[in-house]
Design a protein around this motif. Structure first.
Motif, short mmCIF file in Angstrom:
data_model
loop_
_atom_site.label_atom_id
_atom_site.label_comp_id
_atom_site.label_asym_id
_atom_site.label_seq_id
_atom_site.Cartn_x
_atom_site.Cartn_y
_atom_site.Cartn_z
N SER A 104 0.84 -1.20 0.00
CA SER A 104 0.00 0.00 0.00
C SER A 104 0.88 1.25 0.00
O SER A 104 0.55 2.25 -0.64
CB SER A 104 -0.96 0.00 1.19
OG SER A 104 -0.23 -0.05 2.39
N LYS A 156 3.83 1.45 -1.39
CA LYS A 156 4.36 1.56 -2.76
C LYS A 156 3.29 2.10 -3.71
O LYS A 156 3.58 2.89 -4.62
CB LYS A 156 4.82 0.19 -3.27
CG LYS A 156 6.00 -0.38 -2.50
CD LYS A 156 7.28 -0.12 -3.25
CE LYS A 156 8.47 -0.72 -2.53
NZ LYS A 156 9.73 -0.11 -2.95
N LEU A 165 3.68 5.39 -5.89
CA LEU A 165 3.68 5.36 -7.36
C LEU A 165 2.53 6.17 -7.96
O LEU A 165 2.70 6.89 -8.94
CB LEU A 165 3.62 3.91 -7.84
CG LEU A 165 3.88 3.68 -9.31
CD1 LEU A 165 5.35 3.90 -9.65
CD2 LEU A 165 3.49 2.26 -9.73
N TYR A 166 1.33 6.00 -7.37
CA TYR A 166 0.15 6.63 -7.97
C TYR A 166 -0.25 7.94 -7.27
O TYR A 166 -1.13 8.64 -7.75
CB TYR A 166 -1.04 5.66 -7.96
CG TYR A 166 -0.81 4.42 -8.78
CD1 TYR A 166 -1.01 4.42 -10.16
CD2 TYR A 166 -0.40 3.23 -8.19
CE1 TYR A 166 -0.80 3.27 -10.91
CE2 TYR A 166 -0.19 2.07 -8.93
CZ TYR A 166 -0.40 2.11 -10.30
OH TYR A 166 -0.20 0.98 -11.03
N LEU A 197 -5.86 1.54 -9.67
CA LEU A 197 -5.31 0.20 -9.98
C LEU A 197 -6.16 -0.50 -11.03
O LEU A 197 -6.67 -1.60 -10.81
CB LEU A 197 -5.24 -0.64 -8.70
CG LEU A 197 -4.40 -0.09 -7.55
CD1 LEU A 197 -4.49 -0.99 -6.33
CD2 LEU A 197 -2.95 0.03 -7.98
N ARG A 198 -6.33 0.14 -12.16
CA ARG A 198 -7.15 -0.50 -13.20
C ARG A 198 -6.44 -0.47 -14.55
O ARG A 198 -7.04 -0.33 -15.60
CB ARG A 198 -8.50 0.22 -13.31
CG ARG A 198 -9.38 -0.16 -12.14
CD ARG A 198 -10.75 0.43 -12.23
NE ARG A 198 -11.45 0.20 -10.97
CZ ARG A 198 -12.47 0.90 -10.55
NH1 ARG A 198 -12.94 1.87 -11.28
NH2 ARG A 198 -13.05 0.64 -9.41
N GLU A 199 -5.14 -0.59 -14.47
CA GLU A 199 -4.33 -0.52 -15.68
C GLU A 199 -4.37 -1.84 -16.46
O GLU A 199 -4.33 -1.85 -17.68
CB GLU A 199 -2.90 -0.23 -15.25
CG GLU A 199 -1.99 0.27 -16.34
CD GLU A 199 -0.58 0.46 -15.80
OE1 GLU A 199 0.34 -0.05 -16.43
OE2 GLU A 199 -0.43 1.08 -14.73
N ALA A 232 7.96 -3.41 -9.58
CA ALA A 232 7.33 -2.25 -8.95
C ALA A 232 6.93 -1.16 -9.94
O ALA A 232 7.04 0.02 -9.67
CB ALA A 232 8.26 -1.67 -7.87
N GLY A 267 2.01 -1.71 -13.72
CA GLY A 267 0.94 -2.61 -13.30
C GLY A 267 1.37 -3.72 -12.38
O GLY A 267 0.53 -4.49 -11.92
N LEU A 279 2.46 -3.52 -9.36
CA LEU A 279 1.90 -3.29 -8.02
C LEU A 279 0.41 -3.62 -7.99
O LEU A 279 -0.09 -4.20 -7.02
CB LEU A 279 2.12 -1.83 -7.59
CG LEU A 279 3.55 -1.46 -7.23
CD1 LEU A 279 3.62 0.01 -6.87
CD2 LEU A 279 4.05 -2.30 -6.06
N GLU A 280 -0.26 -3.25 -9.07
CA GLU A 280 -1.70 -3.58 -9.17
C GLU A 280 -1.89 -5.10 -9.12
O GLU A 280 -2.74 -5.60 -8.39
CB GLU A 280 -2.26 -3.01 -10.47
CG GLU A 280 -3.71 -3.33 -10.69
CD GLU A 280 -4.22 -2.90 -12.07
OE1 GLU A 280 -3.54 -2.09 -12.72
OE2 GLU A 280 -5.28 -3.39 -12.47
N TRP A 309 -1.17 -6.39 -5.62
CA TRP A 309 -2.23 -6.05 -4.66
C TRP A 309 -3.42 -6.98 -4.82
O TRP A 309 -3.95 -7.54 -3.87
CB TRP A 309 -2.66 -4.58 -4.82
CG TRP A 309 -3.69 -4.20 -3.81
CD1 TRP A 309 -5.02 -4.00 -4.02
CD2 TRP A 309 -3.47 -4.00 -2.41
NE1 TRP A 309 -5.64 -3.70 -2.84
CE2 TRP A 309 -4.72 -3.68 -1.83
CE3 TRP A 309 -2.34 -4.08 -1.58
CZ2 TRP A 309 -4.87 -3.43 -0.48
CZ3 TRP A 309 -2.49 -3.82 -0.22
CH2 TRP A 309 -3.74 -3.50 0.32
N LYS A 310 -3.86 -7.16 -6.08
CA LYS A 310 -4.99 -8.07 -6.35
C LYS A 310 -4.64 -9.48 -5.89
O LYS A 310 -5.46 -10.19 -5.30
CB LYS A 310 -5.27 -8.12 -7.86
CG LYS A 310 -6.10 -6.98 -8.39
CD LYS A 310 -6.43 -7.30 -9.84
CE LYS A 310 -6.84 -6.07 -10.60
NZ LYS A 310 -6.87 -6.29 -12.05
#
Lengths: 218, 498
Positions: free
Chosen positions: A198, A200, A204-205, A213-215, B149, B152, B154-155, B158-159
């Motif tokens: 979290s 990171k 980053l964002y 987080l929908r990339e 890192a 995407g 990290l995304e 996380w998921k």
């Protein structure tokens, strides 16, 4: 004093449940973590009262472990992680406070109705703890679904874990100490890793909103 | 004793890998050494059981029956292959300064811990230890999913950690229910969560509680297997991880989680007195997990995601096979072996392409065959293998699966065949485009790279070895002795005589 703790079992149970219910309409990160700590301490006291009532010596270390790891270490770890990441105090949700509370209460009522039909309700060591455990785990799942920021989702996961700990108390009561230690370590590791991730994500964002987080799509 | 030594090797190596006094080059060599040692010890224990020379071994908390012996053998095989490929892969990335020394150390620490956690899960007899191992695989690999890192990663991480940890937490509820059923059934506290004891006393377990327990375990651990619709984390995680680790994730971790569900199925079936109830879950989730990837693979333009969706499809096929009836376990065993070999080879090949062109998007790649013919040929052979071309292990398994399915569940089998056809069309179309056509908007290949003739690398050697094994196993499983072998392995986990 020990006998008083056993008598206070219903109070601990109520605090355990209400902390998770109140967490749903709470959008301040510090308040949310306080509610989680409160839920964990109530769980620890609940385990302690079980230990006293059933004279189960093996439950004392479990109660102490819960109090220390979930009541103190994890909230402190998360508070520190959030402060370091510079995340906003305000958490994101798909629903406002009142609808969040309404959905949670409705879900808990449905759980109360359903639980009577569970085959193991009659044979559980404690029917009301069984209900509480499922209700708290359910509230955790709702928080993960309805909230839109990484911190709330993390706390939602922790509520699920608290619910499962109470479930083990209501069903089999006895889990070997080595396994308990393993579960505590794994939970602690998982939370540390989630806190790191979290941090990171925030770095980053520039936000903890999961909408960022929908990339990854097909 | 051998298992203890293997575990010690796997636990000690991460410590050495993290020590700054150990040079990074040595860490890579140490990785291969540790994997070789662990493989040697595990195979020494597993092969006698697999070959039927030794009866299954129950060592208290550990349990080596033919199924766990097979899974453990495959784990160390992929682990060893990954360790070898990682020497080339990380060496190249380090040379190009894409990763730091600290990242290389982290990679190796987590790779060894990941292998350790999988072995624990595969060989454990105690349900609590199995849960511990499964969750440990999630934690070890989360670091590897988030390795870069960026872009995407990290995304995906996380998921991955959130969904898999929640899934495994639900699995823990199922385990606790099994413990409760054991307590109600009169088992001693000490025996509550031992699989061998539960199997022995399954008739005293409450069928109603066991049904609930199975639902929680199936949904919870099914998330880790990647059954549709619990799969959403899988394509992201498997495509964002460094390719050698993707090979471990797709090639073997999914099998480990699947076999864990099969172990619960065995106990539940014995408690219920039949296999039909649990088979319905496998059949429904199996069909869904074959169909959805079939449609997505038609439009997928990312070759690593393509391989990840193919893994979901193969887990679907495994579930479908088990759902067909008790005999479906036999082709499922063959399929597990074939998928492990072919999918890990494919991810190693994908890693070679990624190292060279730094993209996973088909639209940015030139014709791979022109610039990297060795990688292209091996990748194509592995794709043909995974699509069950004759000669592949997966041909043998799918042939038996479909034959059995037509006799027992005709409509379901036809639906699965439709899904398989979609998968074959989608994958072949994209693979041929990737290898021979190249996209019009392809990234310019740097002249230095284009002019260099593709060398034969460690990755190619490992891929060739795995493909040879895939072919050999394919022939073996078509022989009576191969069928007998698969039946013996399946029997060890089945609740009825096969």
């Amino acid at each position: 004093m020990i006998a008083t703790l056993a008598v206070l079992e219903p109070l601990f149970a109520v605090v355990f449940l209400f902390a998770s219910v109140l967490a749903m309409p709470t959008f301040r990160v510090k308040s949310l973590l306080r509610l989680y700590a409160c839920s964990s301490i109530a769980l620890a006291l609940l385990i302690f009262s079980f230990a006293v009532r059933d004279a189960s010596g093996h439950l004392y270390p479990l109660a102490l472990g819960t109090l220390f790891v979930k009541g103190l270490v994890i909230p402190a770890l998360l508070t520190n992680a959030i402060r370091r990441s510079g995340a906003s105090e305000r958490l994101q949700s798909s629903l406002r406070a009142a609808p969040s509370l309404f959905v949670t209460v409705a879900a808990l009522l449905v759980t109360a109705l359903l639980i009577q039909h569970l085959p193991f309700a009659a044979s559980a060591a404690s029917a009301h703890v069984l209900y509480l455990s499922i209700a708290v785990a359910f509230a955790g799942i709702l928080m993960m679904v309805l909230r839109r920021d990484v911190f709330s989702q993390m706390v939602g996961f922790l509520f699920i874990e608290n619910g499962i700990a109470a479930f083990s108390l209501a069903t089999i009561v006895v889990i070997p100490v080595a396994i308990e230690v393993g579960i505590f370590s794994i939970v602690l590791l998982a939370v540390s890793m989630m806190a790191l991730l979290s941090h990171k994500v925030q770095e980053l964002y520039g936000t903890s909103d999961t909408a960022s987080l929908r990339e990854l799509t097909d | 004793m051998h298992l203890t030594l293997a575990f010690l090797a796997l636990l000690a190596t991460p410590l050495f890998s993290w020590l700054p006094v150990v040079p990074v080059k040595a860490v890579r060599g140490l990785g291969v050494l540790a994997a070789s040692v662990a493989a040697g010890f595990v195979w020494t224990t597993a092969f006698p059981v697999l070959l039927g020379r030794v009866e299954m071994r129950s060592l208290g908390i550990w349990f080596v029956d033919p199924m766990s012996a097979l899974v453990a053998s495959l784990i160390v095989l992929v682990y060893l292959a990954t360790a070898v490929v990682s020497v080339r892969y990380l060496g190249h990335e380090r040379h190009e300064r894409l990763v730091t020394d600290r990242q290389v150390r982290l990679y190796y620490v987590m790779m060894h811990l990941f292998a350790f956690a999988m072995l624990v899960t595969a060989l454990a007899n105690h349900l609590g230890v199995i849960w511990f191992g499964l969750e440990a695989t999630t934690l070890a690999t989360t670091c590897l999913v988030a390795f870069y890192a960026k872009d995407g990663a990290l995304e995906a991480a996380w998921k991955y950690i959130l969904l898999c940890s929640t899934g495994i937490a639900l699995g823990l509820v199922g385990i606790l229910m099994v413990g409760h059923a054991a307590a109600v059934g009169g088992l001693q506290h000490a025996d509550f969560l031992y699989l061998d004891t539960l199997r022995m006393h399954a008739s005293s377990l409450s069928p109603d509680i066991m049904r609930w327990a199975f639902v929680f375990v199936f949904v919870g651990i099914g998330t880790k297997v990647g059954f549709v619709p619990l799969h959403t984390w899988l394509p992201d995680a498997h495509s964002k991880t460094p390719s050698p680790i993707s090979a471990m994730l797709s090639g073997i971790l999914l099998n480990v989680a699947f076999v864990t569900i099969l172990r619960f199925k065995g106990v539940t079936d014995l408690a219920l007195g039949g296999t039909e109830w649990t088979e319905k879950f496998f059949l429904v989730f199996g069909i869904l997990s074959v169909l959805l990837p079939g449609f997505i693979l038609l439009i997928q333009r990312n070759y690593k995601r393509m391989l990840a969706y193919s893994s979901i499809e193969h887990m679907g096929l495994l579930a479908f096979s088990v759902g067909l009836g008790p005999l479906g376990l036999v082709p499922a065993v063959m399929h597990m072996v074939g998928h492990t070999l072919a999918k890990s080879a494919l991810f190693f090949g994908a890693g070679e392409i990624l190292l060279r062109w730094k993209t996973t998007k088909l639209d940015h790649l030139p014709a791979v065959f022109t610039h990297a013919p060795r990688t292209a040929v091996l990748f194509l052979l592995a794709i043909l293998g995974i699509l069950a071309m004759p000669g592949s292990t997966l041909f043998a398994s799918e042939y038996l699966m479909v034959g059995y399915g037509i006799n027992t569940h005709l409509v379901s089998t036809l639906i699965v065949l439709l899904g398989l056809s979609l998968v074959a069309v989608g994958m072949m179309r994209h693979t041929l485009a990737l290898l021979f056509e190249g996209a019009p908007a392809a990234t310019e290949v740097p002249p230095a790279v284009e002019s260099v003739r593709e060398p034969w690398t460690l990755t190619h050697a490992v891929m060739a070895g795995e493909l040879a094994l895939l072919g050999a196993a394919g022939v073996f499983f078509l022989l009576p002795s191969g069928l007998a072998f698969a039946t013996r392995v399946a029997q060890s986990i089945s609740s009825v005589a096969l």
